[in-house]
Design a protein around this motif. Structure first.
Motif, PDB file in Angstrom:
ATOM      1  N   TRP A 181     -25.624  -1.669 -29.435  1.00  0.00           N
ATOM      2  CA  TRP A 181     -26.553  -1.019 -30.507  1.00  0.00           C
ATOM      3  C   TRP A 181     -25.923  -1.429 -31.655  1.00  0.00           C
ATOM      4  N   GLU A 182     -26.794  -2.110 -32.646  1.00  0.00           N
ATOM      5  CA  GLU A 182     -26.314  -2.801 -33.836  1.00  0.00           C
ATOM      6  C   GLU A 182     -26.654  -1.731 -34.771  1.00  0.00           C
ATOM      7  N   ARG A 183     -25.739  -1.633 -35.773  1.00  0.00           N
ATOM      8  CA  ARG A 183     -25.764  -0.837 -37.244  1.00  0.00           C
ATOM      9  C   ARG A 183     -26.957  -1.431 -37.801  1.00  0.00           C
ATOM     10  N   GLY A 184     -27.922  -0.606 -38.195  1.00  0.00           N
ATOM     11  CA  GLY A 184     -28.747  -0.924 -39.216  1.00  0.00           C
ATOM     12  C   GLY A 184     -30.164  -1.927 -38.566  1.00  0.00           C
TER      13      GLY A 184
ATOM     14  N   GLY B 200     -30.237 -15.103 -28.320  1.00  0.00           N
ATOM     15  CA  GLY B 200     -31.187 -14.031 -28.260  1.00  0.00           C
ATOM     16  C   GLY B 200     -31.349 -13.104 -29.384  1.00  0.00           C
ATOM     17  N   ASN B 201     -30.390 -12.945 -30.076  1.00  0.00           N
ATOM     18  CA  ASN B 201     -30.210 -12.252 -31.450  1.00  0.00           C
ATOM     19  C   ASN B 201     -31.417 -12.949 -32.419  1.00  0.00           C
ATOM     20  N   GLU B 202     -32.290 -12.054 -32.801  1.00  0.00           N
ATOM     21  CA  GLU B 202     -33.494 -12.652 -33.563  1.00  0.00           C
ATOM     22  C   GLU B 202     -33.222 -12.946 -34.930  1.00  0.00           C
TER      23      GLU B 202
ATOM     24  N   CYS C 221     -24.871  -9.740 -29.761  1.00  0.00           N
ATOM     25  CA  CYS C 221     -24.538  -9.381 -31.011  1.00  0.00           C
ATOM     26  C   CYS C 221     -23.233 -10.134 -31.198  1.00  0.00           C
ATOM     27  N   GLY C 222     -22.933 -11.015 -32.031  1.00  0.00           N
ATOM     28  CA  GLY C 222     -21.746 -12.050 -31.939  1.00  0.00           C
ATOM     29  C   GLY C 222     -20.616 -11.333 -32.365  1.00  0.00           C
ATOM     30  N   SER C 223     -20.481 -10.547 -33.503  1.00  0.00           N
ATOM     31  CA  SER C 223     -19.409  -9.586 -34.102  1.00  0.00           C
ATOM     32  C   SER C 223     -18.887  -9.094 -33.112  1.00  0.00           C
ATOM     33  N   ALA C 224     -19.883  -8.258 -32.445  1.00  0.00           N
ATOM     34  CA  ALA C 224     -19.621  -7.273 -31.502  1.00  0.00           C
ATOM     35  C   ALA C 224     -18.841  -7.946 -30.275  1.00  0.00           C
TER      36      ALA C 224
ATOM     37  N   ASP D  80     -33.661  -9.143 -36.291  1.00  0.00           N
ATOM     38  CA  ASP D  80     -32.309  -8.417 -36.244  1.00  0.00           C
ATOM     39  C   ASP D  80     -31.658  -8.562 -37.336  1.00  0.00           C
ATOM     40  N   GLN D  81     -31.347  -9.874 -38.033  1.00  0.00           N
ATOM     41  CA  GLN D  81     -30.729 -10.132 -39.325  1.00  0.00           C
ATOM     42  C   GLN D  81     -31.759 -11.132 -39.914  1.00  0.00           C
ATOM     43  N   LEU D  82     -31.477 -10.893 -41.182  1.00  0.00           N
ATOM     44  CA  LEU D  82     -32.144 -12.180 -42.390  1.00  0.00           C
ATOM     45  C   LEU D  82     -30.805 -12.671 -42.924  1.00  0.00           C
TER      46      LEU D  82
ATOM     47  N   CYS E 161     -22.021 -11.680 -39.629  1.00  0.00           N
ATOM     48  CA  CYS E 161     -23.057 -11.868 -38.403  1.00  0.00           C
ATOM     49  C   CYS E 161     -22.896 -13.075 -37.870  1.00  0.00           C
ATOM     50  N   GLY E 162     -22.292 -13.005 -36.531  1.00  0.00           N
ATOM     51  CA  GLY E 162     -21.915 -14.218 -35.996  1.00  0.00           C
ATOM     52  C   GLY E 162     -22.994 -14.885 -35.402  1.00  0.00           C
ATOM     53  N   ASN E 163     -23.858 -14.474 -34.828  1.00  0.00           N
ATOM     54  CA  ASN E 163     -25.127 -15.157 -34.198  1.00  0.00           C
ATOM     55  C   ASN E 163     -25.730 -15.726 -35.512  1.00  0.00           C
TER      56      ASN E 163
ATOM     57  N   TYR F 242     -28.757  -9.404 -44.071  1.00  0.00           N
ATOM     58  CA  TYR F 242     -29.469  -8.014 -44.147  1.00  0.00           C
ATOM     59  C   TYR F 242     -29.914  -7.654 -42.617  1.00  0.00           C
ATOM     60  N   ASN F 243     -29.569  -6.319 -42.379  1.00  0.00           N
ATOM     61  CA  ASN F 243     -30.144  -5.720 -40.972  1.00  0.00           C
ATOM     62  C   ASN F 243     -31.739  -5.365 -41.231  1.00  0.00           C
ATOM     63  N   VAL F 244     -32.368  -5.111 -40.156  1.00  0.00           N
ATOM     64  CA  VAL F 244     -33.808  -4.820 -40.486  1.00  0.00           C
ATOM     65  C   VAL F 244     -34.128  -3.541 -41.128  1.00  0.00           C
TER      66      VAL F 244
ATOM     67  N   ALA G 172     -21.578   2.595 -37.830  1.00  0.00           N
ATOM     68  CA  ALA G 172     -20.697   1.099 -37.025  1.00  0.00           C
ATOM     69  C   ALA G 172     -21.723   0.580 -35.883  1.00  0.00           C
ATOM     70  N   ASN G 173     -21.411  -0.560 -35.631  1.00  0.00           N
ATOM     71  CA  ASN G 173     -22.004  -1.231 -34.571  1.00  0.00           C
ATOM     72  C   ASN G 173     -21.247  -0.466 -33.087  1.00  0.00           C
ATOM     73  N   ILE G 174     -22.211  -0.259 -32.248  1.00  0.00           N
ATOM     74  CA  ILE G 174     -21.680   0.275 -30.999  1.00  0.00           C
ATOM     75  C   ILE G 174     -21.777  -0.507 -29.839  1.00  0.00           C
TER      76      ILE G 174
HETATM   77  N1  LIG Z   1     -25.547  -5.158 -37.418  1.00  0.00           N
HETATM   78  C1  LIG Z   1     -24.513  -5.988 -38.002  1.00  0.00           C
HETATM   79  C2  LIG Z   1     -24.768  -7.169 -38.507  1.00  0.00           C
HETATM   80  C3  LIG Z   1     -25.131  -8.255 -37.678  1.00  0.00           C
HETATM   81  C4  LIG Z   1     -24.150  -8.452 -36.394  1.00  0.00           C
HETATM   82  C5  LIG Z   1     -24.618  -9.264 -35.137  1.00  0.00           C
HETATM   83  N2  LIG Z   1     -26.060  -9.668 -35.263  1.00  0.00           N
HETATM   84  C6  LIG Z   1     -23.959 -10.536 -34.994  1.00  0.00           C
HETATM   85  O1  LIG Z   1     -24.234 -11.598 -34.275  1.00  0.00           O
HETATM   86  O2  LIG Z   1     -22.481 -10.275 -35.377  1.00  0.00           O
HETATM   87  C7  LIG Z   1     -23.587  -4.912 -38.872  1.00  0.00           C
HETATM   88  O3  LIG Z   1     -24.801  -4.142 -39.691  1.00  0.00           O
HETATM   89  O4  LIG Z   1     -22.606  -4.971 -39.149  1.00  0.00           O
END
Ligand SMILES: N[C@H](CCC[C@H](N)C(=O)O)C(=O)O
Length: 286
Positions: free
Chosen positions: A212-215, A17-19, A222-225, A49-51, A79-81, A69-71, A194-196
């Motif tokens: 809530w993702e940073r940027g 679901g992470n775009e 959010c995979g890394s979260a 969400d990320q490019l 960015c795990g996803n 890149y964040n949006v 930070a990612n929250i």
């Molecule tokens: N917004 C995150 C990057 C993308 C993380 C997330 N989409 C994932 O799947 O890990 C940051 O600025 O650190």
């Protein structure tokens, strides 16, 4: 002067679901500028969400180098996803396993099934300086100082190559994510923002998570979260080392192995392919 990205294909995918947009820049000597990433996000139907910009490998043995890149155009080291989506895109070239490099290190991916991919996110960084935090702290329980109304008094800090603050709460669905997220993302404790995450322990192998993702802001996953939350929960004695992380967009299985690597397994979906145009970047040139 034609724009180097004119008529360049771009893939729209999602990871739980992470775009995600995947932009293959291999063979091209072009680094996407933040304003170019923002211009793509503003194009009809391309908000992301990320490019994930995929570049030629920089080192022997790597399959590619990735810029994330964040949006808002800001960069991330992980960015795990998105990495799982890149793995899906490159699997079409017959590569079922990949070694991908980012600014924060190397990530291995493995295909588990047609649309199921595992990413080895490497080792969590747990020292306050590696998150980074603005002051010395025990990252298992950092006092939120100054306090933020409506937020818990303490959080756990983990980096997966990007900064994460994990708040354990009794009901993750009840959290005012849109209100609290932006304030906490830019709290003075986080020199790189930070990612929250707000996590609710359902069982010792089952965690409900909202992020809530940073940027970028609130996302479906959010995979890394999810990785950071599992690590924080294990450190707090709340979870086994392998658990299901339930996000609004889908479930991720996170496994913090005894070799200290954190693995994430989850679904990916291909949505569509589009073409970039030079016109898209005309305003971005300023
Ligand atoms: N917004 C995150 C990057 C993308 C993380 C997330 N989409 C994932 O799947 O890990 C940051 O600025 O650190």
């Amino acid at each position: 002067m034609p724009h180097p990205l004119d008529n360049r294909p771009i893939l729209r995918m999602n990871g739980a679901g992470n775009e995600i947009l995947v932009l293959d820049l291999r063979g091209l000597d072009h680094v996407l500028a933040p304003q170019e990433a923002r211009a793509i996000a503003a194009a009809p139907g391309l908000r992301f969400d990320q490019l994930m910009a995929v570049h030629d490998p920089r080192a022997e043995g790597d399959d590619a180098f990735m810029r994330i890149y964040n949006v808002d155009g800001s960069r991330s080291g992980a960015c795990g996803n998105g990495t799982r989506c890149v793995a899906y895109a490159l699997a079409r070239e017959g590569k079922e396993r990949l070694l991908l490099a980012t600014d924060a290190g190397r990530i291995e991916t493995r295909r588990e099934a047609e649309t199921l991919f595992t990413v080895d996110m490497g080792e969590p960084r747990l020292d306050w300086r590696e998150i980074p935090l603005a002051r010395q702290a025990d990252t298992r329980a950092v006092a939120l100082d100054p306090p933020v109304e409506g937020a818990p008094a303490h959080f756990s800090a983990v980096s997966m190559g990007n900064p994460h603050a994990v708040f354990f709460v009794p009901d993750a669905r009840a959290v005012a994510l849109e209100t609290l997220g932006g304030k906490l993302e830019r709290h003075p404790l986080f020199p790189e923002r930070a990612n929250i995450s707000f996590a609710q322990i359902l069982a010792r192998d089952d965690i409900l998570l909202r992020v809530w993702e940073r940027g970028t802001g609130a996302t479906q996953a959010c995979g890394s979260a999810a990785c950071a939350t599992l690590v924080a929960a294990v450190r707090a004695g709340l979870s086994e080392r392998r658990a299901r992380l339930r996000l609004p967009g889908g479930d991720l299985t996170i496994d913090w192995r005894t070799d200290n690597h954190v693995l994430m397994t989850g679904p990916v979906e291909f949505e569509f392919e589009a073409r970039l145009t030079a016109a898209l970047f005309e305003d971005a040139a300023t």
